[in-house]
Scaffold this active site. Structure first.
Site, PDB file in Angstrom:
ATOM      1  N   ASP A   1      38.817  34.444  52.476  1.00  0.00           N
ATOM      2  CA  ASP A   1      38.766  33.015  52.182  1.00  0.00           C
ATOM      3  C   ASP A   1      39.285  32.159  53.328  1.00  0.00           C
ATOM      4  O   ASP A   1      39.227  30.938  53.250  1.00  0.00           O
ATOM      5  CB  ASP A   1      39.572  32.713  50.907  1.00  0.00           C
ATOM      6  CG  ASP A   1      38.786  31.869  49.925  1.00  0.00           C
ATOM      7  OD1 ASP A   1      37.558  31.760  50.093  1.00  0.00           O
ATOM      8  OD2 ASP A   1      39.390  31.324  48.993  1.00  0.00           O
TER       9      ASP A   1
ATOM     10  N   ASP B   1      42.235  34.867  35.515  1.00  0.00           N
ATOM     11  CA  ASP B   1      42.065  36.171  34.889  1.00  0.00           C
ATOM     12  C   ASP B   1      42.178  36.099  33.366  1.00  0.00           C
ATOM     13  O   ASP B   1      41.292  36.577  32.651  1.00  0.00           O
ATOM     14  CB  ASP B   1      43.084  37.173  35.459  1.00  0.00           C
ATOM     15  CG  ASP B   1      44.504  36.618  35.507  1.00  0.00           C
ATOM     16  OD1 ASP B   1      44.730  35.476  35.049  1.00  0.00           O
ATOM     17  OD2 ASP B   1      45.397  37.319  36.010  1.00  0.00           O
TER      18      ASP B   1
END
Length: 897
Positions: free
Chosen positions: A230, A594
């Site tokens: 990233d 998550d």
């Protein structure tokens, strides 16, 4: 962050550095030294006898399983896709034995009744010195009861599931070979590795993660590794190239010698391992050669930043004559399209082009190795070992200023789309870059659940427990969190399954795409259009292929049009106007992507499985510094609360969620609120001491007895959980202690974030947890690998627990001083109140013991010193109180209370 296991040990452990070369040589268990002539006999002898450490592991597993009994199922049969025959049962179920489970359930009900009676008694006897505090505490008791019930009820029926790897091999590896076809019919897996910063997340950790994936025991042509960077940093791309080159040596070595674990850093640091391979006579030569190459790889990785800078300086000086802007240059002489060393427009962090590069092509695209050996490994004989490598892809999504890139969830969704174009495996698994595969059978273990005849087709994901290798032996700050991983997760296994925990989780691609499970869907319910998935025609075709269960073996032709399509699906604007981040892929706008992603999948009717293995599947690193650990908890707890205030609220959404599963998710989203009342209670024992006796509830003795009963029942229930979860008292006690510490620091901070969010419009800040290698820690502080744990880094959220700790120390000192001053003047009731108050003080201090060690900094290397300093502090405070009281009585009697 994540962790896991497999049968079969590996060869080699380490002694001290070799005087000549600085490399450690492997020691074989039970062998005091090494003699090359007798090597094979020693290895075979150790293999035959099993070794002490291996035997201890098996004994520990048997002890854990001693409270579990098998659940027998009637075989459920279905046709095996493209193979014929019957579909097998690939895992076994175990439940807690009745002699332990039923008393455990009864105790839960007994405590529920006791809590109801306690609250009713408090309301009936509403007599207190401070009524507002009494009302608040009663509300707190009601909240404690509700929170405990939401946490405890889903634990009524724990289930442990064990994968049957032998059955998987028999039906999916050997099925075709029995008929003469050969090969494996296991489905493909796309492995995602996410990294955000090569500084906070060391490159060496990331490359070890990649190497462990490439060396795992899974059909090489059905495995693809995607590293998504990233940061867009060239150092990570070139590190991946270096790692892929070293993998050509490391992977065949692992396969030939049955190495465990298959991350070189973890493997070469192990001691006392037993060699378990097929070629003991060649092991030492291969070991030394591979270790030497790995040390050279580490040097190259460490030098990469300076190598890239020096190369770029040379190219920039050459290009300066042409008036070109300074750039960062790749080894092939082309400009790096990602982040440049010297920030420039369109090439700085957060503002760079999308990049997709195939570092290692699919094995079907490479020429077969030369007969009689491997040319890239001179001096090593890998005959009989598969020298092929899985496909390796580097991905960095486009970043643009002013756009919300959705942090890790956006990163994972970019990988999901790129992988769909290149390999389109029906299953994916993601890892944080600081984790590695510790058990080469882990991916096969997950497949046992996905392909099982009973619930396989309706299983959306398989979650593994997270295990950490850098935690101190006492687990001072509760990093292992085994009460959750070995208790709560087994409990959810008996419902719809465990929640997604961010790493070490295998998904069915269709579940991530928002498709309902087979039991709930029909072909008419499925729509594949650009409004939902975006406007990439190739990606839409890949979704249709996934729905038809088509499996791509080799990647497509990489022409210009295809490369442009891959760049499009990682663009910063691709998600806009689509369902990505809401009903497709990983969920956006919540810090804990998550939890909410797992909730969305469960809400559609999918179930999940929890897979634990004898040898832990994955290993990772955890923040062992208290401040970093609490920052991590702030993000988790704050993100969990964001779920409650989002469209994924467990009370209002998830139409196909099991009732007790919903209760568990509700607990996940509201538990930080408990800290408000915990913090309030932490000051209770000091109120009656300053300036005079203040009682929260009268009759005080009855109040304390009720508390002792309800708290004692929690600990009694904990005894049963310790038994069936297979954890230790230390694990359970550390969980209690760290919950108290977090309830005074991280959880209130998360609650405060949620209170001010409507005003500021900002949620929980995503902060990459700093990963410190044990090598770095040792370099900074001699040979102490846990040096970072002793560094105290003060931040505002540490003030409340510091005040609570100091206040309770003060309370005990003042109580002792009052006992001396008012000796003979106190009534029996006052003495009893004082004793009970001190009991509260001691209990709170025992729970804050790890925080007290953290305050001591480097002195906490000898934790016993706290047992000397605290009594000394009590005596000093008591003496000061006596002195002040005597002064006031003598000179200012009107101020004495």
């Amino acid at each position: 962050m994540s962790s896991l296991p497999v049968p079969g040990g590996a060869g080699g452990a380490a002694s001290e550095h070799d005087a000549a070369g600085g490399l450690r040589e492997p020691l074989l268990a039970n062998d005091g030294g090494f003699h090359d002539g007798a090597l094979a006999e020693v290895v075979v002898a150790n293999y035959a006898h099993g070794g002490g450490s291996r035997a201890k592991e098996k004994d520990a597993v048997k002890a854990k399983d001693g409270y579990w009994v098998d659940v027998h199922h009637q075989p459920a049969m279905a046709d095996v896709e493209s193979g014929g025959g019957d579909r097998p049962l690939l895992f076994s179920n175990k439940k807690v034995m009745a002699a332990l489970l039923y008393p455990y359930r009864v105790l839960i009900l007994v405590r529920l009744v006791a809590v109801i009676l306690f609250i009713a008694w408090r309301i009936k006897h509403n007599n207190s010195d401070v009524m507002w505090f009494w009302v608040t505490s009663v509300v707190g008791d009601v909240w404690f009861a509700l929170s405990w019930l939401l946490y405890q009820l889903p634990k009524f029926s724990p289930i442990k599931r064990t994968p049957d790897l032998a059955a998987l091999r028999q039906h999916y590896d050997d099925l075709l070979s029995d008929g003469g076809g050969g090969g494996s019919i296991l489905p493909g897996i796309d492995v995602f590795v996410t990294t955000a910063d090569p500084v906070s997340e060391p490159v060496l950790y990331t490359m070890n993660c990649v190497l462990s994936i490439l060396a795992t025991d899974y059909p090489v042509d059905r495995l693809t590794c995607y590293l998504t960077d990233d940061s867009g940093a060239l150092v990570l791309y070139e590190a991946l190239v270096e790692a892929a080159s070293f993998a050509a040596l490391w992977v065949p070595f692992c396969r030939k010698h049955s190495v465990e674990p298959r991350a070189p850093e973890g493997y070469f640091q192990l001691e006392g391992m037993i060699y378990n391979g097929r070629s003991p006579g060649e092991f030492m030569n291969d070991y030394r050669h591979v270790q030497r190459e790995y040390e050279e790889l580490k040097v190259r990785l460490e030098m990469l930043p300076s190598t890239i800078k020096e190369r770029s300086d040379v190219y920039n000086s050459m290009k300066a004559k042409e008036g070109a802007a300074h750039a960062t240059w790749m080894a092939n002489g082309t400009q790096w399209p990602g982040t440049w060393i010297e920030p420039a427009e369109n090439h700085r962090k957060g503002d760079h082009a999308g990049i997709v590069k195939i570092v290692q092509n699919h094995p079907s695209c490479e020429p077969p190795p030369a007969e009689g050996g491997n040319n890239i490994n001179p001096g090593l004989n890998f005959d009989g070992a598969d020298t092929r490598l899985p496909m390796v892809v580097y991905v960095s999504r486009e970043k643009s200023p002013g756009r919300d890139h959705n942090k890790k969830a956006g990163n994972l969704n970019a990988q999901l789309r790129v992988s769909a174009l290149l390999s389109n495996a029906p299953f994916t698994i993601n890892f944080d870059c600081d984790h590695y595969i510790n058990n080469s059978q882990a991916l096969r273990a997950a497949m046992c659940f996905m392909l099982d005849a009973r619930e396989g087709d309706n299983t959306g994901f398989v979650q593994f427990p997270q295990r950490f290798e850098n935690v101190d032996p006492t687990d001072r700050y509760g990093n292992h969190n085994r009460v959750f991983f070995d208790g709560a997760m087994y409990a959810l296994n008996g419902l719809q399954g465990p929640t997604y925990l961010g790493t070490g989780c295998m998904f069915r691609r269709l579940a991530l795409y928002g498709v309902d499970p087979p039991r709930w869907r029909s072909d008419e319910d499925i729509t594949v259009d650009s409004d939902k998935f975006g406007n990439s025609v190739l990606f839409l075709n890949s979704v249709l292929a996934a729905l038809k269960q088509e499996r791509r073996i080799a990647p497509p032709e990489l022409d210009e049009a295809f490369l442009a399509e891959m760049t499009m699906v990682v663009s910063s604007s691709y998600d806009q106007g689509t369902h990505w981040g809401s009903s497709v892929g990983y969920i956006y706008n919540i810090a804990t992507e998550d939890i909410v992603t797992g909730y969305r999948i469960h809400g559609q009717g999918w179930r999940s499985m929890y897979c634990s293995m004898e040898r832990e599947a994955f290993q990772g690193t955890a923040p062992i510094n208290l401040t970093e650990r609490l920052y991590q908890i702030v993000r988790w707890s704050g993100g969990s609360m964001e779920v409650f205030f989002s469209p994924y609220n467990p009370l209002l959404s998830g139409r196909r969620l099991h009732f007790l599963q919903r209760a568990a998710y509700l607990n996940f989203t509201i538990y930080p609120v408990t800290s408000v009342f915990v913090l309030l209670y932490a000051f209770c024992p000091v109120m009656w001491l300053i300036p005079a006796e203040i009682i929260i509830q009268r009759p005080f003795t009855s109040y304390v007895l009720y508390l002792v009963v309800v708290v004692g029942l929690i600990h009694t229930i904990g005894v049963f959980e310790i038994k069936w979860a297979g954890i230790t008292w230390n694990d359970w006690w550390r969980n209690e202690q760290f919950f108290m510490i977090a309830s005074m620091s991280a959880y209130p901070t998360a609650v405060l974030h949620m209170v001010v969010k409507p005003i500021t419009g900002k949620g929980i800040h995503f902060r990459v947890t700093s990963k410190q290698t044990t090598t770095t820690a040792a370099d900074d502080d001699g040979d102490d690998r846990y040096a970072d744990m002793y560094a105290m880094r003060w931040v505002p959220m540490l003030i409340p627990p510091a005040v609570v700790l100091f206040s309770n120390v003060m309370a005990i000192g003042v109580a002792l001083g009052k006992a001396v001053v008012y000796n003979g003047a106190w009534s029996a009731v006052q003495k009893r109140h004082a004793a009970l108050g001190i009991l509260f003080n001691v209990w709170i201090m025992a729970l804050l013991y790890p925080f007290g060690l953290a305050v001591m900094g480097r002195w906490s290397k000898k934790p016993g010193i706290l047992f000397v300093l605290l009594p000394l502090a009590f005596v000093v405070i008591a003496a000061v109180y006596i002195g002040v009281h005597s002064f006031l009585v003598k000179f200012l009697p009107f101020m004495v209370i």
